[in-house]
Design a protein around this motif. Structure first.
Motif, PDB file in Angstrom:
ATOM      1  N   TYR A   1      82.478 103.954 -58.702  1.00 45.84           N
ATOM      2  CA  TYR A   1      82.127 105.364 -58.840  1.00 45.84           C
ATOM      3  C   TYR A   1      83.328 106.060 -59.478  1.00 45.84           C
ATOM      4  O   TYR A   1      84.396 106.114 -58.880  1.00 45.84           O
ATOM      5  N   LEU A   2      83.160 106.556 -60.703  1.00 42.50           N
ATOM      6  CA  LEU A   2      84.243 107.199 -61.436  1.00 42.50           C
ATOM      7  C   LEU A   2      84.024 108.706 -61.456  1.00 42.50           C
ATOM      8  O   LEU A   2      82.971 109.182 -61.903  1.00 42.50           O
ATOM      9  N   PHE A   3      84.995 109.443 -60.989  1.00 43.60           N
ATOM     10  CA  PHE A   3      84.888 110.896 -60.903  1.00 43.60           C
ATOM     11  C   PHE A   3      85.573 111.532 -62.095  1.00 43.60           C
ATOM     12  O   PHE A   3      86.773 111.379 -62.295  1.00 43.60           O
ATOM     13  N   GLY A   4      84.802 112.240 -62.910  1.00 43.89           N
ATOM     14  CA  GLY A   4      85.316 112.932 -64.085  1.00 43.89           C
ATOM     15  C   GLY A   4      84.221 113.018 -65.124  1.00 43.89           C
ATOM     16  O   GLY A   4      83.130 112.464 -64.949  1.00 43.89           O
ATOM     17  N   THR A   5      84.486 113.722 -66.211  1.00 47.17           N
ATOM     18  CA  THR A   5      83.497 113.795 -67.280  1.00 47.17           C
ATOM     19  C   THR A   5      83.486 112.466 -68.029  1.00 47.17           C
ATOM     20  O   THR A   5      84.523 111.797 -68.146  1.00 47.17           O
ATOM     21  N   ALA A   6      82.324 112.073 -68.522  1.00 45.69           N
ATOM     22  CA  ALA A   6      82.186 110.769 -69.161  1.00 45.69           C
ATOM     23  C   ALA A   6      83.153 110.586 -70.322  1.00 45.69           C
ATOM     24  O   ALA A   6      83.722 109.498 -70.492  1.00 45.69           O
ATOM     25  N   ASP A   7      83.381 111.642 -71.101  1.00 46.34           N
ATOM     26  CA  ASP A   7      84.267 111.482 -72.261  1.00 46.34           C
ATOM     27  C   ASP A   7      85.697 111.113 -71.868  1.00 46.34           C
ATOM     28  O   ASP A   7      86.439 110.562 -72.674  1.00 46.34           O
ATOM     29  N   GLU A   8      86.074 111.354 -70.617  1.00 48.37           N
ATOM     30  CA  GLU A   8      87.408 110.951 -70.144  1.00 48.37           C
ATOM     31  C   GLU A   8      87.561 109.433 -70.093  1.00 48.37           C
ATOM     32  O   GLU A   8      88.678 108.923 -70.111  1.00 48.37           O
ATOM     33  N   PHE A   9      86.438 108.709 -69.997  1.00 48.49           N
ATOM     34  CA  PHE A   9      86.484 107.261 -69.809  1.00 48.49           C
ATOM     35  C   PHE A   9      86.135 106.472 -71.065  1.00 48.49           C
ATOM     36  O   PHE A   9      86.170 105.239 -71.046  1.00 48.49           O
ATOM     37  N   VAL A  10      85.798 107.169 -72.165  1.00 49.69           N
ATOM     38  CA  VAL A  10      85.493 106.481 -73.413  1.00 49.69           C
ATOM     39  C   VAL A  10      86.713 105.661 -73.829  1.00 49.69           C
ATOM     40  O   VAL A  10      87.834 106.161 -73.841  1.00 49.69           O
ATOM     41  N   GLY A  11      86.489 104.415 -74.140  1.00 46.58           N
ATOM     42  CA  GLY A  11      87.571 103.517 -74.532  1.00 46.58           C
ATOM     43  C   GLY A  11      88.185 102.773 -73.358  1.00 46.58           C
ATOM     44  O   GLY A  11      88.873 101.779 -73.547  1.00 46.58           O
ATOM     45  N   SER A  12      87.935 103.240 -72.152  1.00 43.74           N
ATOM     46  CA  SER A  12      88.481 102.584 -70.958  1.00 43.74           C
ATOM     47  C   SER A  12      87.505 101.590 -70.342  1.00 43.74           C
ATOM     48  O   SER A  12      87.919 100.610 -69.743  1.00 43.74           O
ATOM     49  N   ILE A  13      86.225 101.885 -70.455  1.00 37.75           N
ATOM     50  CA  ILE A  13      85.202 100.971 -69.938  1.00 37.75           C
ATOM     51  C   ILE A  13      84.151 100.769 -71.008  1.00 37.75           C
ATOM     52  O   ILE A  13      83.968 101.612 -71.895  1.00 37.75           O
ATOM     53  N   ARG A  14      83.461  99.660 -70.925  1.00 42.21           N
ATOM     54  CA  ARG A  14      82.420  99.327 -71.898  1.00 42.21           C
ATOM     55  C   ARG A  14      81.299  98.629 -71.160  1.00 42.21           C
ATOM     56  O   ARG A  14      81.538  97.877 -70.218  1.00 42.21           O
TER      57      ARG A  14
END
Length: 174
Positions: free
Chosen positions: A106-119
């Motif tokens: 469960y990742l807390f934050g806006t999705a664009d914060e995680f672009v490039g970090s998870i796929r």
């Protein structure tokens, strides 16, 4: 989650200056309204998705409470549930303590914060608001994007659904 409890939360969020400020500061356009609030709905949607998520890595954008992610975690190899609204993570903590499997994060934050970090192999959105915005960000996580309610509405004929829900699918909060 009980309807009375949800109604209380919705009335607290609506027009609350701190919530409005938070949504604006973080660029959150989706309405803070849950679409998956019980295990029965989450299980039905996960089973509907089974052929496309089984054994795959799934990224759910706007996961709300995380119920759908928990149910997809029983089918998929790995699930990342991204949610920007802090109210849902607080409400779901007890369930996560009891039932969260290791393959669901469960990742807390806006999705664009995680672009490039998870796929992922598949990105899932299950929302009735800001569908276009969520779909665009979802496409940055996986080659396949599934708009669950969009598919269900199209397959069942839009006339069978509440017109305000169909019309509001691209509405933004605020």
């Amino acid at each position: 989650m009980e309807t009375d409890e949800l109604d209380r939360i919705y009335s607290t969020i609506a027009g609350h200056q701190a919530a409005d400020s938070y949504f604006e500061r973080h660029g959150i356009a989706a309405a803070p309204i849950l679409t998956v609030t019980d295990d029965e709905t989450a299980d039905a949607i996960a089973e509907y998705l089974r052929p496309r998520i089984e054994g795959k890595t799934v990224v759910e954008i706007g996961g709300g409470l995380g119920l759908l992610s928990l149910h997809m975690g029983l089918i998929a190899k790995r699930v990342f549930c991204i949610e920007a609204n802090p109210i849902w993570s607080v409400l779901f903590t007890e369930v996560l303590f009891r039932t969260k499997p290791r393959n669901v994060s469960y990742l807390f934050g806006t999705a664009d914060e995680f672009v490039g970090s998870i796929r992922g192999d598949v990105a899932v959105i299950c929302t009735h608001s800001d569908v276009t915005g969520m779909s665009l960000v979802a496409a940055q996580f996986a080659p396949a994007v599934i708009d669950v309610y969009g598919e269900i509405i199209r397959s069942a004929a839009p006339g069978r659904f509440d017109p305000s829900i169909v019309a509001g699918r691209d509405a933004k909060w605020g």
